[in-house]
Motif scaffolding. Sequence first.
Motif, PDB file in Angstrom:
ATOM      1  N   VAL A 171      -0.937   3.505  -2.591  1.00  0.00           N
ATOM      2  CA  VAL A 171       0.299   3.169  -3.295  1.00  0.00           C
ATOM      3  C   VAL A 171       0.704   4.377  -4.112  1.00  0.00           C
ATOM      4  O   VAL A 171      -0.101   4.918  -4.883  1.00  0.00           O
ATOM      5  N   THR A 172       1.928   4.815  -3.920  1.00  0.00           N
ATOM      6  CA  THR A 172       2.495   5.885  -4.715  1.00  0.00           C
ATOM      7  C   THR A 172       3.851   5.395  -5.214  1.00  0.00           C
ATOM      8  O   THR A 172       4.727   5.068  -4.414  1.00  0.00           O
ATOM      9  N   GLY A 173       3.986   5.261  -6.514  1.00  0.00           N
ATOM     10  CA  GLY A 173       5.181   4.629  -7.071  1.00  0.00           C
ATOM     11  C   GLY A 173       5.237   3.190  -6.584  1.00  0.00           C
ATOM     12  O   GLY A 173       4.271   2.445  -6.708  1.00  0.00           O
ATOM     13  N   ASP A 174       6.354   2.826  -5.961  1.00  0.00           N
ATOM     14  CA  ASP A 174       6.469   1.471  -5.392  1.00  0.00           C
ATOM     15  C   ASP A 174       6.450   1.511  -3.868  1.00  0.00           C
ATOM     16  O   ASP A 174       6.911   0.587  -3.205  1.00  0.00           O
ATOM     17  N   GLU A 175       5.910   2.600  -3.323  1.00  0.00           N
ATOM     18  CA  GLU A 175       5.902   2.786  -1.878  1.00  0.00           C
ATOM     19  C   GLU A 175       4.474   2.787  -1.339  1.00  0.00           C
ATOM     20  O   GLU A 175       3.516   3.041  -2.069  1.00  0.00           O
ATOM     21  N   LEU A 176       4.381   2.528  -0.042  1.00  0.00           N
ATOM     22  CA  LEU A 176       3.099   2.501   0.648  1.00  0.00           C
ATOM     23  C   LEU A 176       2.873   3.831   1.352  1.00  0.00           C
ATOM     24  O   LEU A 176       3.751   4.329   2.047  1.00  0.00           O
ATOM     25  N   MET A 177       1.706   4.398   1.169  1.00  0.00           N
ATOM     26  CA  MET A 177       1.305   5.604   1.871  1.00  0.00           C
ATOM     27  C   MET A 177       0.335   5.156   2.966  1.00  0.00           C
ATOM     28  O   MET A 177      -0.571   4.360   2.715  1.00  0.00           O
ATOM     29  N   VAL A 178       0.545   5.640   4.186  1.00  0.00           N
ATOM     30  CA  VAL A 178      -0.270   5.218   5.328  1.00  0.00           C
ATOM     31  C   VAL A 178      -0.744   6.450   6.088  1.00  0.00           C
ATOM     32  O   VAL A 178       0.056   7.327   6.415  1.00  0.00           O
ATOM     33  N   ARG A 179      -2.023   6.474   6.396  1.00  0.00           N
ATOM     34  CA  ARG A 179      -2.566   7.562   7.210  1.00  0.00           C
ATOM     35  C   ARG A 179      -2.564   7.108   8.663  1.00  0.00           C
ATOM     36  O   ARG A 179      -3.313   6.211   9.046  1.00  0.00           O
ATOM     37  N   VAL A 180      -1.712   7.726   9.461  1.00  0.00           N
ATOM     38  CA  VAL A 180      -1.574   7.340  10.866  1.00  0.00           C
ATOM     39  C   VAL A 180      -2.129   8.389  11.821  1.00  0.00           C
ATOM     40  O   VAL A 180      -2.224   8.139  13.021  1.00  0.00           O
ATOM     41  N   ILE A 213       8.573  -2.943   3.331  1.00  0.00           N
ATOM     42  CA  ILE A 213       7.313  -3.700   3.300  1.00  0.00           C
ATOM     43  C   ILE A 213       7.425  -4.952   2.436  1.00  0.00           C
ATOM     44  O   ILE A 213       6.429  -5.513   2.003  1.00  0.00           O
ATOM     45  N   ALA A 214       8.658  -5.386   2.204  1.00  0.00           N
ATOM     46  CA  ALA A 214       8.869  -6.592   1.402  1.00  0.00           C
ATOM     47  C   ALA A 214       8.299  -7.823   2.098  1.00  0.00           C
ATOM     48  O   ALA A 214       7.771  -8.729   1.449  1.00  0.00           O
ATOM     49  N   GLU A 215       8.391  -7.849   3.412  1.00  0.00           N
ATOM     50  CA  GLU A 215       7.837  -8.963   4.185  1.00  0.00           C
ATOM     51  C   GLU A 215       6.347  -8.729   4.420  1.00  0.00           C
ATOM     52  O   GLU A 215       5.936  -7.615   4.765  1.00  0.00           O
ATOM     53  N   ASP A 216       5.552  -9.773   4.246  1.00  0.00           N
ATOM     54  CA  ASP A 216       4.105  -9.652   4.422  1.00  0.00           C
ATOM     55  C   ASP A 216       3.727  -9.155   5.808  1.00  0.00           C
ATOM     56  O   ASP A 216       2.801  -8.366   5.951  1.00  0.00           O
ATOM     57  N   SER A 217       4.449  -9.598   6.822  1.00  0.00           N
ATOM     58  CA  SER A 217       4.107  -9.178   8.186  1.00  0.00           C
ATOM     59  C   SER A 217       4.293  -7.675   8.374  1.00  0.00           C
ATOM     60  O   SER A 217       3.510  -7.029   9.083  1.00  0.00           O
ATOM     61  N   ASP A 218       5.299  -7.092   7.729  1.00  0.00           N
ATOM     62  CA  ASP A 218       5.511  -5.649   7.816  1.00  0.00           C
ATOM     63  C   ASP A 218       4.398  -4.898   7.080  1.00  0.00           C
ATOM     64  O   ASP A 218       3.861  -3.916   7.592  1.00  0.00           O
ATOM     65  N   LEU A 219       4.053  -5.376   5.890  1.00  0.00           N
ATOM     66  CA  LEU A 219       2.960  -4.760   5.143  1.00  0.00           C
ATOM     67  C   LEU A 219       1.661  -4.864   5.928  1.00  0.00           C
ATOM     68  O   LEU A 219       0.913  -3.883   6.037  1.00  0.00           O
ATOM     69  N   ASP A 220       1.390  -6.024   6.498  1.00  0.00           N
ATOM     70  CA  ASP A 220       0.167  -6.230   7.284  1.00  0.00           C
ATOM     71  C   ASP A 220       0.062  -5.222   8.429  1.00  0.00           C
ATOM     72  O   ASP A 220      -1.007  -4.659   8.677  1.00  0.00           O
ATOM     73  N   ALA A 221       1.166  -5.002   9.125  1.00  0.00           N
ATOM     74  CA  ALA A 221       1.155  -4.088  10.272  1.00  0.00           C
ATOM     75  C   ALA A 221       0.838  -2.664   9.840  1.00  0.00           C
ATOM     76  O   ALA A 221       0.034  -1.977  10.478  1.00  0.00           O
ATOM     77  N   TRP A 222       1.443  -2.215   8.749  1.00  0.00           N
ATOM     78  CA  TRP A 222       1.171  -0.867   8.258  1.00  0.00           C
ATOM     79  C   TRP A 222      -0.270  -0.732   7.780  1.00  0.00           C
ATOM     80  O   TRP A 222      -0.935   0.270   8.061  1.00  0.00           O
ATOM     81  N   ILE A 223      -0.762  -1.730   7.047  1.00  0.00           N
ATOM     82  CA  ILE A 223      -2.146  -1.673   6.563  1.00  0.00           C
ATOM     83  C   ILE A 223      -3.105  -1.598   7.738  1.00  0.00           C
ATOM     84  O   ILE A 223      -4.048  -0.799   7.737  1.00  0.00           O
ATOM     85  N   GLU A 224      -2.874  -2.402   8.743  1.00  0.00           N
ATOM     86  CA  GLU A 224      -3.776  -2.396   9.897  1.00  0.00           C
ATOM     87  C   GLU A 224      -3.730  -1.058  10.622  1.00  0.00           C
ATOM     88  O   GLU A 224      -4.758  -0.556  11.078  1.00  0.00           O
ATOM     89  N   GLU A 225      -2.563  -0.453  10.701  1.00  0.00           N
ATOM     90  CA  GLU A 225      -2.468   0.852  11.346  1.00  0.00           C
ATOM     91  C   GLU A 225      -3.272   1.907  10.579  1.00  0.00           C
ATOM     92  O   GLU A 225      -4.011   2.695  11.161  1.00  0.00           O
ATOM     93  N   GLY A 226      -3.133   1.907   9.262  1.00  0.00           N
ATOM     94  CA  GLY A 226      -3.879   2.854   8.446  1.00  0.00           C
ATOM     95  C   GLY A 226      -5.385   2.611   8.503  1.00  0.00           C
ATOM     96  O   GLY A 226      -6.175   3.545   8.617  1.00  0.00           O
ATOM     97  N   ARG A 227      -5.772   1.331   8.455  1.00  0.00           N
ATOM     98  CA  ARG A 227      -7.196   1.009   8.507  1.00  0.00           C
ATOM     99  C   ARG A 227      -7.781   1.400   9.861  1.00  0.00           C
ATOM    100  O   ARG A 227      -8.872   1.945   9.935  1.00  0.00           O
TER     101      ARG A 227
END
Length: 109
Positions: free
Chosen positions: A42-51, A86-100
Amino acid sequence: MAYDEGLAERIRERLSTDPAITEKRMFGGLAFLHHGNMAVGVTGDELMVRVGPDGTDAALARAGARLFDLTGRPMRGWIVVAAAAIAEDSDLDAWIEEGRAFAAGLPPK
C-alpha cells in the motif's frame, strides 16, 4: 508518505491465513511479503503489485494500472493500481493473487 490503513486491512483479511506472508514498512508505505519477497503493498491509497517483467504489459492493460515510479525511473514488473480500480473486492482479490503468485515463484529470502 502515509498509507491507507483501510486498504491495508482489506489486504490483511485476504492474506491472514497464509503463514508465508509478513508485513514490512517499505517505499513509504506498507508491503506484504511472501517468504521475504514483496507481493503487494500500500502506497498512499493505492495498491502496489509485483507482477514481474513478463507480466508488466498485461497488467498495464488493466483499468487503473500504471508503472511504479518512486524515483523518476519506472520499474517494469512493479505496478501501482489506483484506488478506484480496487474498490470492488473482486478486483482487489485478483490483483492480490497476481502479486502473491509472482512472489511465491521466487526463491525465499
